[in-house]
Design an enzyme around this catalytic site. Sequence first.
Site, PDB file in Angstrom:
ATOM      1  N   LYS A  88       7.664  -0.031   5.988  1.00 23.57           N
ATOM      2  CA  LYS A  88       7.155   1.267   5.550  1.00 23.57           C
ATOM      3  C   LYS A  88       8.343   2.164   5.228  1.00 23.57           C
ATOM      4  CE  LYS A  88       4.125   5.064   7.040  1.00 23.57           C
ATOM      5  NZ  LYS A  88       3.303   5.572   8.168  1.00 23.57           N
ATOM      6  N   GLY A 119       4.569   7.563   2.992  1.00 24.08           N
ATOM      7  CA  GLY A 119       5.472   6.513   2.538  1.00 24.08           C
ATOM      8  C   GLY A 119       4.740   5.362   1.891  1.00 24.08           C
ATOM      9  N   VAL A 155       4.406   1.013   1.713  1.00 22.08           N
ATOM     10  CA  VAL A 155       4.572  -0.183   2.530  1.00 22.08           C
ATOM     11  C   VAL A 155       4.820  -1.386   1.622  1.00 22.08           C
ATOM     12  CG1 VAL A 155       3.541  -1.667   4.288  1.00 22.08           C
ATOM     13  CG2 VAL A 155       3.040   0.785   4.269  1.00 22.08           C
ATOM     14  N   ASP A 168      -4.388   9.686  16.382  1.00 19.49           N
ATOM     15  CA  ASP A 168      -4.781   9.321  15.017  1.00 19.49           C
ATOM     16  C   ASP A 168      -5.472   7.960  15.005  1.00 19.49           C
ATOM     17  OD1 ASP A 168      -5.112   9.905  12.364  1.00 19.49           O
ATOM     18  OD2 ASP A 168      -3.136   9.224  11.736  1.00 19.49           O
ATOM     19  N   GLY A 224       0.830  -1.202   0.000  1.00 14.64           N
ATOM     20  CA  GLY A 224       0.000   0.000   0.000  1.00 14.64           C
ATOM     21  C   GLY A 224       0.860   1.245   0.000  1.00 14.64           C
ATOM     22  N   GLN A 225       0.175   2.386  -0.110  1.00 18.57           N
ATOM     23  CA  GLN A 225       0.885   3.663  -0.161  1.00 18.57           C
ATOM     24  C   GLN A 225       0.050   4.725   0.519  1.00 18.57           C
ATOM     25  OE1 GLN A 225       2.321   4.669  -4.019  1.00 18.57           O
ATOM     26  NE2 GLN A 225       3.333   6.559  -3.361  1.00 18.57           N
ATOM     27  N   GLY A 226       0.729   5.567   1.312  1.00 20.47           N
ATOM     28  CA  GLY A 226       0.058   6.655   2.000  1.00 20.47           C
ATOM     29  C   GLY A 226       0.771   7.966   1.769  1.00 20.47           C
TER      30      GLY A 226
END
Length: 601
Positions: free
Chosen positions: A317, A301, A303, A414, A296-298
């Site tokens: 990550k 960064g 992962v 968060d 995945g990507q956020g």
Amino acid sequence: MQRTLISFFCFVFLQAFSSKVLCENQNTCREFKCGKHGPAIRFPFSLKGSHPENCGYPGFLVSCNENKETILELPIPVKFAIKTIDYKNQQIELYDPENCLLVKLLKVQNMSISPFHYLEGQMKDITLFNCSSAERESVYYMDQVPCLSGPVYQISSPHYVDILIHDLPLLSCTKISNYSSVPYMAYDHQNVSLDWTEPNCRPCEAYGNKCGLKNNGTKSTEIECLYRKGGPFLATFVLLLLVTAVYRVRSCLDRKEKENQLKIELFLENYRALKPSRYSYADIKRITNQFKVKLGQGAYGTVFKGKLSAECFVAVKVLNSTKGNGEEFVNEVRTMGHIHHVNVVRLVGFCADGFRRALVYDFLPNGSLQDFISSADNNNSFLGWGKLQDISLGIAKGIEYLHQGCNQRILHFDIKPHNVLLDHNFNAKISDFGLAKLCSKDQSIVSMTTARGTMGYIAPEVFSRNFGNVSYKSDVYSYGMVLLEIVGGRKNIGSTTENTNEIYYPEWIYNLLEKKDDLRINVGEEGDAKIAKRLAIVGLWCIQWHPADRPSMQGVVQMLEEGENLTMPPNPFASQGPAGTNTSTPSRNLNLQLEIIPELE
């Protein structure tokens, strides 16, 4: 039984053989201990006042003090106590009974005058500062050094040596001095490990033989295996007997014993990853197989899936180098390095290699909670209300641990479904501590200059201090929003809105419960409706507008575990929006209309 008999006869024979060949040596060079729990003292070590000179190797003299501690006698101005002696790996572990090990090590960094050496990769550069008490509260990169003159002396943590000194908040700190190549284990655990290469007794003792100085009439440092005094025939006979016994023992092991051995080997292989380790960027590329599998990507960064061993998978990550100044990276490493809880994801290691930074976590195969609370009508992704209740309770226990179970209170800031990961049994694990803030347990209010968190889950006081002070109750609010999202699901939000985080459906759920209306959820089994109602009521308690009206996480756990007849909370929306809100359509999130009021520290 057969294995026991073979072992017994081998033991009897070797005892008889050893008593004949090593009789003289054992009488004069027998094993000693300073205390009941102290390390065994034998060659190459010798005990001062108990062993003759020829029983020990030069430089390996030890003594016993009045407290029955084993003291290493070296030609240096300070004394160290020996905690353990590993003869197999030829290592010793030193400590200081006065808990001043680091201070003493700074005086004798050069160990070349002794036969011992610091372990490779153990050395770090450190810097000492003198800080005021006010400044020390905010300098969370640093820790107090014991045994110096006063409580204000600090040391930069070896885990963050890549952070430039001018980036640290040291406005009221005075630099004292720099030290190069200090063994960092003394900083973390108040002990330090050393090894020796000479004398090398491992080949001799690997076969159960005794190692000692060779007696040739001179003061030689040459060693020998003492079995040689018995003659080559006896040595060969003993070796054949041992080989035969080992073969017979292995042939008699049943399948269960082999399985147990395999489990032990697997545990030892994976044990290296039980503590957060520091990896180089080359290690990160090797672990991820050149970043082959992307998970995945956020915003901060990407992962990737990685592997430390045959059975130990991790999620890596890799942080964007263009985002931030490293504060989130330091926050996460510092915070998670002290957390050990079944409902908090484990930090396996980290990488701080120049401008490249990465975090290595346990790999959780079922992804995030976000993937399973959006489609209550989809049997392929809906977990069932029993499992959702277990997940909700697990999240609550994890947050309770962060608030009360650590040495310092940790505020996450968060909490949201994306940051709740699920293992192979769908147990909840809280992750992503980049926005976390640490404070003491007796501190109920924290100071913040800007709002932090994800829209839709942020407590109103984080936006504006008009609603109260920011505290651990802000995490309680975010958790309440997660509970209500579990109950409501995305099916209650609508698919026409461009930004689903702006949909405020808690008021819609409250109005349904107040009118004793059906929550309009997917009910598969008896009791499902009660579970959903319980989660909804607890969630509404958690999102009360004023922090003082919200329960603590300990109270939340009690309500989830024991609450059968929960009372409805006050209506947190009574003074918000027009009266008589239509329960068929959720209203807009009123948090978005709050003016953000920054607070100066």
